[in-house]
Design an enzyme around this catalytic site. Structure first.
Site, PDB file in Angstrom:
ATOM      1  N   HIS A  18      12.450   2.604   4.034  1.00  0.00           N
ATOM      2  CA  HIS A  18      11.955   1.340   3.505  1.00  0.00           C
ATOM      3  C   HIS A  18      12.467   0.208   4.375  1.00  0.00           C
ATOM      4  O   HIS A  18      13.596   0.264   4.850  1.00  0.00           O
ATOM      5  CB  HIS A  18      12.428   1.133   2.055  1.00  0.00           C
ATOM      6  CG  HIS A  18      11.601   0.133   1.326  1.00  0.00           C
ATOM      7  ND1 HIS A  18      11.849  -1.209   1.390  1.00  0.00           N
ATOM      8  CD2 HIS A  18      10.511   0.292   0.547  1.00  0.00           C
ATOM      9  CE1 HIS A  18      10.944  -1.840   0.668  1.00  0.00           C
ATOM     10  NE2 HIS A  18      10.122  -0.957   0.143  1.00  0.00           N
ATOM     11  N   ASP A  58       7.216   5.653  -3.685  1.00  0.00           N
ATOM     12  CA  ASP A  58       6.057   6.538  -3.588  1.00  0.00           C
ATOM     13  C   ASP A  58       6.425   8.010  -3.650  1.00  0.00           C
ATOM     14  O   ASP A  58       5.558   8.859  -3.810  1.00  0.00           O
ATOM     15  CB  ASP A  58       5.308   6.273  -2.269  1.00  0.00           C
ATOM     16  CG  ASP A  58       4.765   4.866  -2.229  1.00  0.00           C
ATOM     17  OD1 ASP A  58       4.201   4.440  -3.243  1.00  0.00           O
ATOM     18  OD2 ASP A  58       4.929   4.194  -1.199  1.00  0.00           O
TER      19      ASP A  58
HETATM   20  N1  COA Z   1      10.692  10.048   8.496  1.00  0.00           N
HETATM   21  C1  COA Z   1      11.348  10.212   9.658  1.00  0.00           C
HETATM   22  N2  COA Z   1      11.876   9.192  10.380  1.00  0.00           N
HETATM   23  C2  COA Z   1      11.698   7.952   9.912  1.00  0.00           C
HETATM   24  C3  COA Z   1      11.034   7.698   8.708  1.00  0.00           C
HETATM   25  C4  COA Z   1      10.510   8.798   7.984  1.00  0.00           C
HETATM   26  N3  COA Z   1       9.854   8.621   6.838  1.00  0.00           N
HETATM   27  N4  COA Z   1      11.031   6.370   8.470  1.00  0.00           N
HETATM   28  C5  COA Z   1      11.669   5.800   9.493  1.00  0.00           C
HETATM   29  N5  COA Z   1      12.091   6.755  10.376  1.00  0.00           N
HETATM   30  C6  COA Z   1      12.879   6.503  11.586  1.00  0.00           C
HETATM   31  C7  COA Z   1      12.013   5.907  12.685  1.00  0.00           C
HETATM   32  O1  COA Z   1      11.474   6.904  13.542  1.00  0.00           O
HETATM   33  C8  COA Z   1      12.997   5.001  13.394  1.00  0.00           C
HETATM   34  O2  COA Z   1      13.799   5.783  14.248  1.00  0.00           O
HETATM   35  P1  COA Z   1      14.369   5.146  15.627  1.00  0.00           P
HETATM   36  O3  COA Z   1      15.240   3.987  15.217  1.00  0.00           O
HETATM   37  O4  COA Z   1      15.105   6.279  16.245  1.00  0.00           O
HETATM   38  O5  COA Z   1      13.161   4.711  16.409  1.00  0.00           O
HETATM   39  C9  COA Z   1      13.902   4.482  12.278  1.00  0.00           C
HETATM   40  O6  COA Z   1      13.852   5.500  11.263  1.00  0.00           O
HETATM   41  C10 COA Z   1      13.470   3.141  11.703  1.00  0.00           C
HETATM   42  O7  COA Z   1      12.111   3.253  11.327  1.00  0.00           O
HETATM   43  P2  COA Z   1      11.032   2.076  11.460  1.00  0.00           P
HETATM   44  O8  COA Z   1       9.655   2.680  11.436  1.00  0.00           O
HETATM   45  O9  COA Z   1      11.397   1.217  12.626  1.00  0.00           O
HETATM   46  O10 COA Z   1      11.333   1.287  10.120  1.00  0.00           O
HETATM   47  P3  COA Z   1      10.387   0.197   9.468  1.00  0.00           P
HETATM   48  O11 COA Z   1      11.259  -0.659   8.642  1.00  0.00           O
HETATM   49  O12 COA Z   1       9.512  -0.448  10.478  1.00  0.00           O
HETATM   50  O13 COA Z   1       9.401   1.069   8.541  1.00  0.00           O
HETATM   51  C11 COA Z   1       8.581   2.371   6.775  1.00  0.00           C
HETATM   52  C12 COA Z   1       9.600   1.317   7.213  1.00  0.00           C
HETATM   53  C13 COA Z   1       8.584   2.462   5.249  1.00  0.00           C
HETATM   54  C14 COA Z   1       7.162   1.955   7.203  1.00  0.00           C
HETATM   55  C15 COA Z   1       8.957   3.741   7.411  1.00  0.00           C
HETATM   56  O14 COA Z   1      10.223   4.143   6.953  1.00  0.00           O
HETATM   57  C16 COA Z   1       7.925   4.819   7.144  1.00  0.00           C
HETATM   58  O15 COA Z   1       6.952   4.965   7.916  1.00  0.00           O
HETATM   59  N6  COA Z   1       8.069   5.608   6.024  1.00  0.00           N
HETATM   60  C17 COA Z   1       7.097   6.595   5.657  1.00  0.00           C
HETATM   61  C18 COA Z   1       5.927   5.911   4.980  1.00  0.00           C
HETATM   62  C19 COA Z   1       6.268   5.434   3.581  1.00  0.00           C
HETATM   63  O16 COA Z   1       6.839   6.155   2.789  1.00  0.00           O
HETATM   64  N7  COA Z   1       5.854   4.189   3.282  1.00  0.00           N
HETATM   65  C20 COA Z   1       6.019   3.612   1.932  1.00  0.00           C
HETATM   66  C21 COA Z   1       6.881   2.417   1.936  1.00  0.00           C
HETATM   67  S1  COA Z   1       7.190   1.901   0.258  1.00  0.00           S
END
Ligand code: COA
Length: 420
Positions: A303, A360
């Site tokens: 998140h 979720d």
């Molecule tokens: N599974 C595996 N790795 C994950 C992950 C997941 N669900 N979510 C984040 N990471 C990793 C990323 O690869 C990144 O790694 P790095 O620093 O080595 O590049 C790090 O954790 C940070 O992730 P990032 O995508 O930059 O965080 P964000 O704040 O931009 O994104 C979300 C947040 C929620 C979009 C992201 O965690 C995600 O895609 N989650 C899955 C989708 C989801 O459940 N969304 C609902 C949100 S309520």
């Protein structure tokens, strides 16, 4: 927000610029850069807006480190345990919980506006049977603006939106399964009425299960607002141009649809199903999620704001177990979800990156138990989030001196060139 005596000092090209510091009611601090460009010619870069406060808001408070979520000051745990969804809607939109008389009036007004114009029913006929219900919901929200003008007054249109949203959602489901639509019933509460429109069939009695009614009420409350997330910021962005309420809500639905936002609840169940069909080898999928080249993420994990735990996920984990137990159901996907959570929470990759189950992760298990098809999950999220979008839109429009949202950019394209 209060202006602080504290100031931030920035040195740019040898010139010192003083920027005011502002403090929120929970002591969050921000550097106010509103005069930065005018005074220095510089802008700030913050792609993804992770460090940008786009507004002041008195609606929802989140402390992502401590796992705190409050609507208008009330902890989500208390609201979830003690309130109806419509009470929470009123709280979000108007700032206070309604007293007994106001509650009755609000509930009665919402109940009396659940019908949609008969002509709008024809719209449903035009969509292909497999149309995604989020596309239908967004189009229908926007179409409401063609039937109900802004002249009716904001409060009236708020009631209409709250009342008609479940009807539209349920009609789109009935369309997808080829069943006749079921009209709303005024003798049912908000959640029961939705379940009736979804699952009743003509000429047969349908008794709403109190377990499902209460679970739906809980889910809607937990989704009702989450400060400046992607869809809410979209609603504010669109509303800042003075677009009407219905159009702005339609934009919110579309932003919510994406798999990184509300669309994640659908993706979670699809992922759990995939793991189940692959022999329930969840450890393999944890390994896959850690491998950047795989392109696979654990959906429902991580998140932008919560870095410790998501309080909504904790409530829903318990609720999912309770609902299945009360209904006497067993869902192998719940077992996989719990096992995944356990493994991931102990794995250094997830621990270091502070990746925890989000709202979720468990909501889909409850929706499945209700009989709601996977494609409708994000629609359920939208029904819950609607009062939050409305509250945020209203707050922005009523703020003195609110301006159109218009970020800047740093241009990286070609410098001037000529066709000759
Ligand atoms: N599974 C595996 N790795 C994950 C992950 C997941 N669900 N979510 C984040 N990471 C990793 C990323 O690869 C990144 O790694 P790095 O620093 O080595 O590049 C790090 O954790 C940070 O992730 P990032 O995508 O930059 O965080 P964000 O704040 O931009 O994104 C979300 C947040 C929620 C979009 C992201 O965690 C995600 O895609 N989650 C899955 C989708 C989801 O459940 N969304 C609902 C949100 S309520």
């Amino acid at each position: 927000m209060s202006s602080d005596t504290q100031v931030a000092k920035l040195v740019l090209e040898g010139k010192e610029v003083e920027l005011p510091v502002v403090t929120g009611s929970e002591q969050e601090k921000a550097i106010d850069i509103r005069k930065l460009r005018a005074e220095t010619g510089y802008i700030t870069m913050d792609s993804g807006y992770g460090n940008t406060g786009s507004c002041e808001s008195a609606i929802t408070f989140i402390d992502g480190e401590k796992g705190i979520l409050r609507y208008r000051g009330y902890p989500i745990e208390e609201l979830a345990a003690r309130c109806s969804f419509l009470e929470v809607c009123y709280l979000l939109i108007y700032g206070e919980l309604p007293d007994a008389k106001t509650k009755e009036e609000f509930e009665s007004a919402v109940t009396r506006h659940t019908l949609i114009h008969e002509d709008m029913k024809k719209f449903f006929e035009g969509y292909p049977r497999n149309a995604h219900p989020m596309a239908i919901l967004a189009s229908m929200f926007c179409s409401l603006s063609t039937y109900y003008s802004s002249d009716a007054g904001l409060d009236q249109n708020i009631i209409r939106l709250m009342a008609k949203a479940p009807t539209i959602a349920a009609f789109s489901y009935k369309k997808s399964v080829g069943q006749p639509i079921i009209y709303p019933r005024n003798n049912l509460d908000y959640s029961s009425n939705f379940l009736s429109m979804m699952f009743a069939v003509p000429a047969q009695d349908y008794v709403v299960s109190p377990v499902l009614r209460d679970a739906l009420n809980l889910l809607l409350i937990l989704h009702a607002d989450h400060e400046q997330n992607c869809s809410t910021s979209t609603v504010r962005m669109v509303g800042s141009s003075q677009a009407n309420l219905f159009a702005s809500m339609s934009a919110g639905v579309l932003a919510l649809w994406g798999p990184l936002h509300g669309g994640a609840n659908q993706k979670v169940i699809e992922m759990l199903q995939r793991i189940y069909e692959d022999g329930s080898d969840y450890k393999k999928y944890v390994a896959l999620a850690k491998d950047k080249d795989s392109g696979f993420r654990l959906m429902g994990f991580g998140h932008r704001v919560y870095k410790n735990f998501d309080p909504r996920a904790q409530i829903l984990r318990k609720a999912a177990e309770g609902v299945l137990a009360e209904l006497g159901l067993k869902d192998p996907l719940l077992d996989i979800a719990k096992a995944l959570e356990e493994v991931a929470l102990d794995d250094p990759y997830f621990v270091e990156k502070k990746l925890y189950p989000n709202v979720d992760f468990y909501s889909g298990i409850i929706y499945r138990a209700m009989g709601i098809p996977t494609e409708m999950f994000t629609v359920m999220f939208a029904l819950g989030r609607l009062p939050g979008w409305i509250a945020q839109w209203k707050e922005m429009r009523e703020e003195a001196g609110s301006r159109i949202y218009r970020p800047r950019q740093i241009y990286t394209g070609a410098t001037q060139r000529s066709l000759s």
